[in-house]
Design a protein around this motif. Structure first.
Motif, short mmCIF file in Angstrom:
data_model
loop_
_atom_site.label_atom_id
_atom_site.label_comp_id
_atom_site.label_asym_id
_atom_site.label_seq_id
_atom_site.Cartn_x
_atom_site.Cartn_y
_atom_site.Cartn_z
N PHE A 264 -3.97 -18.15 61.63
CA PHE A 264 -3.74 -17.89 63.06
C PHE A 264 -4.80 -18.55 63.91
O PHE A 264 -4.51 -19.08 64.98
N LEU A 265 -6.04 -18.52 63.46
CA LEU A 265 -7.11 -19.19 64.20
C LEU A 265 -6.89 -20.70 64.22
O LEU A 265 -7.15 -21.36 65.23
N PHE A 266 -6.39 -21.23 63.10
CA PHE A 266 -6.04 -22.66 63.07
C PHE A 266 -4.95 -22.96 64.09
O PHE A 266 -5.02 -23.95 64.83
N LEU A 267 -3.91 -22.11 64.14
CA LEU A 267 -2.83 -22.30 65.11
C LEU A 267 -3.35 -22.20 66.54
O LEU A 267 -2.91 -22.95 67.42
N ALA B 20 -1.57 -22.67 76.01
CA ALA B 20 -2.86 -21.99 76.08
C ALA B 20 -2.68 -20.48 75.90
O ALA B 20 -3.48 -19.82 75.22
N LEU B 21 -1.62 -19.93 76.48
CA LEU B 21 -1.32 -18.50 76.30
C LEU B 21 -1.03 -18.19 74.85
O LEU B 21 -1.46 -17.16 74.32
N SER B 22 -0.31 -19.08 74.16
CA SER B 22 -0.03 -18.84 72.74
C SER B 22 -1.32 -18.83 71.93
O SER B 22 -1.43 -18.07 70.96
N ALA B 23 -2.30 -19.66 72.32
CA ALA B 23 -3.59 -19.65 71.62
C ALA B 23 -4.24 -18.28 71.72
O ALA B 23 -4.79 -17.76 70.74
N VAL B 24 -4.19 -17.68 72.91
CA VAL B 24 -4.78 -16.34 73.11
C VAL B 24 -4.06 -15.32 72.22
O VAL B 24 -4.70 -14.47 71.58
N LEU B 25 -2.73 -15.41 72.14
CA LEU B 25 -1.97 -14.47 71.32
C LEU B 25 -2.28 -14.65 69.83
O LEU B 25 -2.40 -13.67 69.10
N PHE B 26 -2.43 -15.89 69.37
CA PHE B 26 -2.75 -16.12 67.97
C PHE B 26 -4.14 -15.59 67.62
O PHE B 26 -4.34 -15.00 66.56
N VAL B 27 -5.11 -15.78 68.51
CA VAL B 27 -6.46 -15.26 68.27
C VAL B 27 -6.42 -13.72 68.22
O VAL B 27 -7.06 -13.10 67.38
N SER B 28 -5.63 -13.11 69.10
CA SER B 28 -5.51 -11.64 69.11
C SER B 28 -4.93 -11.13 67.80
O SER B 28 -5.40 -10.14 67.24
#
Length: 205
Positions: free
Chosen positions: A81-84, A185-193
């Motif tokens: 997920f962090l990679f994504l 960018a929003l998807s990055a926040v969701l993947f980190v969460s």
């Protein structure tokens, strides 16, 4: 039940808003052929995800039979997920600076199916991240919890993709690369969460 819903929301939202073959195909169909064509891509993608859910679920039961394996799979899922998230940030920066995707043509529904099944990242996504989240949902609520998680994931993913498709279809080609960049960018926040949820459960519990 709250954590099951949260996992479904994060997985569905992150997958729906990340720019990849499906997302770009949805945007292309919406911009060139309207909402109906884009929605058929979404349905095709959902069918492909249901196909991929079966081996991922089977893999999940193998993991539960091996002591301690779920911890390592959870860690691997969080890392993926962090990679994504990192990939989404790079894509957002690239999309912010460059143009719109090229127009697509063909059979919208089958584009969704084939693009999802032919993308190696989709298989990796389900095996590396779908597995630990399904295991967690089953651990929290048994089979009913797993069903709730799956329904929430599909409703959120398909619903967000449909909203994006509708916006693009109504605004024509004006959505552009910068709009895609913001969603990525929003998807990055969701993947980190979601990575944080998996790590908190499997590593720090």
């Amino acid at each position: 039940m709250g954590e099951i819903l949260w996992l479904g929301l994060l997985l569905g939202g992150g997958a729906a808003l990340s720019v990849g073959p499906i997302f770009v195909t949805i945007l292309q169909e919406a911009a060139t052929r309207g909402f109906g064509a884009a929605f058929r891509v979404i349905l095709g993608s959902a069918v492909a995800d249901l196909i991929l859910l079966i081996p991922a679920l089977a893999f999940a039961w193998v993991i539960t039979a091996i002591a301690g394996a779920s911890l390592w799979v959870g860690i691997a899922g969080a890392i993926f997920f962090l990679f994504l998230a990192g990939q989404a940030i790079r894509d957002a920066r690239r999309l912010w600076r460059h143009g719109e995707p090229e127009a697509a043509s063909g059979w919208a529904f089958w584009k969704g199916v084939v693009a999802n099944l032919a993308n190696p990242l989709t298989w990796t996504f389900w095996l590396a991240t779908g597995t630990p989240t399904m295991l967690r949902a089953h651990e929290l609520g048994g089979w009913p919890g797993l069903v709730v998680f799956t329904v929430v994931w599909f409703v959120v993913a398909s619903g967000l993709e449909a909203v994006v498709a509708l916006v693009v279809a109504r605004s024509g080609k004006r959505f552009g690369g910068r709009g895609q960049a913001m969603l990525t960018a929003l998807s990055a926040v969701l993947f980190v969460s979601l990575a944080g949820v998996l790590l908190a459960r499997d590593v720090f519990a």
